[in-house]
Enzyme design. Structure first.
Site, mmCIF file in Angstrom:
data_model
loop_
_atom_site.group_PDB
_atom_site.id
_atom_site.type_symbol
_atom_site.label_atom_id
_atom_site.label_comp_id
_atom_site.label_asym_id
_atom_site.label_seq_id
_atom_site.Cartn_x
_atom_site.Cartn_y
_atom_site.Cartn_z
ATOM 1 N N CYS A 78 0.845 -1.188 0.000
ATOM 2 C CA CYS A 78 0.000 0.000 0.000
ATOM 3 C C CYS A 78 0.880 1.237 0.000
ATOM 4 O O CYS A 78 2.085 1.157 0.238
ATOM 5 C CB CYS A 78 -0.977 0.003 1.168
ATOM 6 N N GLU A 124 -4.875 6.848 10.254
ATOM 7 C CA GLU A 124 -5.112 6.599 8.832
ATOM 8 C C GLU A 124 -6.506 7.150 8.536
ATOM 9 O O GLU A 124 -7.470 6.802 9.220
ATOM 10 C CB GLU A 124 -5.107 5.089 8.529
ATOM 11 N N GLU A 126 -8.201 7.538 4.926
ATOM 12 C CA GLU A 126 -7.819 7.375 3.530
ATOM 13 C C GLU A 126 -8.987 7.082 2.597
ATOM 14 O O GLU A 126 -9.927 6.372 2.954
ATOM 15 C CB GLU A 126 -6.762 6.276 3.413
#
Length: 186
Positions: A78, A124, A126
């Site tokens: 990722c 995170e 995203e």
């Protein structure tokens, strides 16, 4: 004299990411480190899942030095495309950097998520483009600075493991797997 084969060391936390709105449209940029400070800034990312000929998925265990969710099991690789960079191109580069692999990648959907990492204090948040590929040749050659280990597992076994011991896996893996295995038509 400099050695032209030596690559410059890059501080990945200083690289720019593309901030997005709730519909995934670009609205600005900031460094990776800033986007991952609490409460987090919604930004473009990608997650790759590679499958083999028998349908197993390639997982990586993130290196202990990772700034977010270290040592947990995650998708094949990722990362973040640079602002304006095509997602598939950025994903192909990271796949080569992290796992030493190359194959054609196809975007199958987006998984939007927010997750706090209590161990590192990072976040995170995203707009995660999910890409899949089939590895027909080659073996992973992971970069030890990025990847502690790797394993091939069936999606069914992974779902069972995510249910029985979710603390071993990154918080986005289940959603990424859902998009990759059962993508919704656009």
């Amino acid at each position: 004299m400099t050695d032209s084969l030596v690559q410059p060391i890059t501080d990945r936390e200083a690289l720019p990411v593309e901030l997005v709105d709730e519909a995934g449209h670009a609205v600005g940029t900031c460094p990776v480190s800033q986007a991952h400070q609490s409460p987090g800034m919604l930004h473009r990312a990608f997650s790759v899942l590679l499958f083999d000929e028998s349908g197993r998925v390639l997982l990586q265990q993130r290196a202990a030095a990772k700034t977010r969710f270290p040592a947990l099991w995650a998708n094949t690789c990722c990362g973040h495309p640079a602002p304006g960079e095509p997602v598939a191109a950025a994903a192909a580069v990271r796949l080569a950097e992290e796992m030493g692999l190359a194959t054609e990648l196809t975007e199958v959907g987006v998984y939007r998520y927010h997750a706090d990492d209590s161990r590192t204090g990072r976040v995170e948040f995203e707009w995660d483009h999910v890409l899949v590929g089939r590895l027909e040749a080659g073996s992973p050659r992971p970069d030890p600075a990025e990847v502690a280990d790797y394993a091939w597992v069936t999606p069914e076994a992974l779902r069972a493991a995510l249910g029985s011991d979710p603390g071993l896996y990154t918080p986005w893996l289940s959603g990424v797997l859902d998009v990759a295995v059962d993508p919704t038509p656009s």
